[in-house]
Scaffold this motif. Structure first.
Motif, PDB file in Angstrom:
ATOM      1  N   LYS A   1     -54.781   5.444 -66.005  1.00 45.84           N
ATOM      2  CA  LYS A   1     -55.336   4.219 -65.405  1.00 45.84           C
ATOM      3  C   LYS A   1     -56.374   3.585 -66.331  1.00 45.84           C
ATOM      4  O   LYS A   1     -57.232   4.286 -66.875  1.00 45.84           O
ATOM      5  CB  LYS A   1     -55.995   4.561 -64.066  1.00 45.84           C
ATOM      6  CG  LYS A   1     -54.982   4.843 -62.984  1.00 45.84           C
ATOM      7  CD  LYS A   1     -55.660   4.980 -61.642  1.00 45.84           C
ATOM      8  CE  LYS A   1     -54.599   5.107 -60.570  1.00 45.84           C
ATOM      9  NZ  LYS A   1     -55.142   5.567 -59.304  1.00 45.84           N
TER      10      LYS A   1
ATOM     11  N   ALA B   1     -57.529   8.724 -66.332  1.00 44.59           N
ATOM     12  CA  ALA B   1     -58.157   7.396 -66.358  1.00 44.59           C
ATOM     13  C   ALA B   1     -58.953   7.264 -67.647  1.00 44.59           C
ATOM     14  O   ALA B   1     -59.422   8.263 -68.204  1.00 44.59           O
ATOM     15  CB  ALA B   1     -59.071   7.199 -65.155  1.00 44.59           C
TER      16      ALA B   1
ATOM     17  N   ASP C   1     -56.446  -1.436 -64.134  1.00 42.68           N
ATOM     18  CA  ASP C   1     -55.985  -0.903 -62.841  1.00 42.68           C
ATOM     19  C   ASP C   1     -57.114  -0.792 -61.831  1.00 42.68           C
ATOM     20  O   ASP C   1     -56.852  -0.555 -60.646  1.00 42.68           O
ATOM     21  CB  ASP C   1     -55.357   0.489 -63.047  1.00 42.68           C
ATOM     22  CG  ASP C   1     -54.204   0.438 -64.035  1.00 42.68           C
ATOM     23  OD1 ASP C   1     -53.224  -0.265 -63.751  1.00 42.68           O
ATOM     24  OD2 ASP C   1     -54.306   1.075 -65.101  1.00 42.68           O
TER      25      ASP C   1
END
Ligand SMILES: CC(C)(COP(=O)(O)OP(=O)(O)OC[C@H]1O[C@@H](n2cnc3c(N)ncnc32)[C@H](O)[C@@H]1OP(=O)(O)O)[C@@H](O)C(=O)NCCC(=O)NCCS
Length: 207
Positions: free
Chosen positions: A2, A26, A61
């Motif tokens: 992400k 992430a 995101d």
């Protein structure tokens, strides 16, 4: 992986970036910050293309608001939510969070924080470095629990309240909306809405 935008590239933003870099799944894709001197530069090797309006130009995101000021963080969270943006919760891998704890969107749970069973942390709240949030706490949205603070069991912290660095809140106490508990203070009674209290035991301060 992400891609996350961090709003705010100051000290707190960089601590959040460090936590995000260490998370699995992430990565910080950019900072945004209203400080024009930083535009077009890199902070911690992460691009900082511009101010908040640059968000729409960056593929991402989720967003995390790394802004220590609760009122500002709440306002921007509300504006961006209304505009349909999604928020990402950053949790440093060294934080210890009981499996049944509920953590909202856009929160920052930083290194060494401990959050025990039955606790709820609402959206856009900071649980800063090395805090202890004991069992069955209810922590409102847009709260900041500063580094090293300790909250006993069944504590309630309402929306936009600030618990200062190293402060202690005894079990079953409520810190009401927008109250501020000073650094090092010990709250032995509820702190009314909008009030600043400091010292041991914490007493209301004249402002
Ligand atoms: C309590 C607090 C909000 C007061 O801020 P303020 O209203 O600007 O207060 P001032 O700095 O003008 O100080 C006013 C008086 O309170 C005293 N005081 C300030 N902070 C105090 C504290 N944490 N505990 C005890 N006394 C405090 C000052 O010594 C001063 O006393 P005096 O009137 O006898 O001279 C602030 O000092 C504080 O503790 N903030 C928390 C900061 C923090 O934890 N940040 C986290 C960053 S991650």
């Amino acid at each position: 992986m992400k891609k996350i935008i961090i709003m705010g590239a100051g000290g707190h933003g960089q601590v959040v970036a460090d936590a995000l870099i260490q998370m699995d799944g992430a990565t910080p894709v950019a900072f945004v910050d209203e400080n024009r001197k930083l535009h077009g530069k890199k902070v911690m090797g992460i691009p900082l293309p511009g101010g908040n309006s640059a968000i729409s130009t960056i593929e991402h995101d989720g967003i995390v608001l790394a802004l220590g000021n609760n009122e500002l963080r709440k306002r921007i969270f509300t504006e961006l939510s209304d505009a349909g943006h999604s928020f990402f919760t950053v949790i440093h891998p060294s934080a210890i969070i009981a499996p049944n704890v509920i953590v909202g969107d856009g929160c920052m749970i930083l290194a060494g924080a401990v959050i025990n069973t039955g606790t709820v942390i609402n959206d856009n709240t900071i649980v800063n470095t090395n805090c202890t949030v004991e069992h069955h706490n209810v922590i409102g949205p847009h709260v900041h629990i500063a580094p090293g603070a300790t909250l006993g069991g069944e504590v309630t912290v309402e929306e936009e309240a600030m618990i200062g660095i190293g402060a202690t809140v005894l079990p079953r106490i409520t810190i009401h909306n927008r109250a501020v508990l000073g650094g090092g203070a010990t709250a032995i009674n509820d702190i009314p809405a909008g009030i600043t209290a400091a010292g041991v035991p914490a007493r209301v301060k004249d402002r």
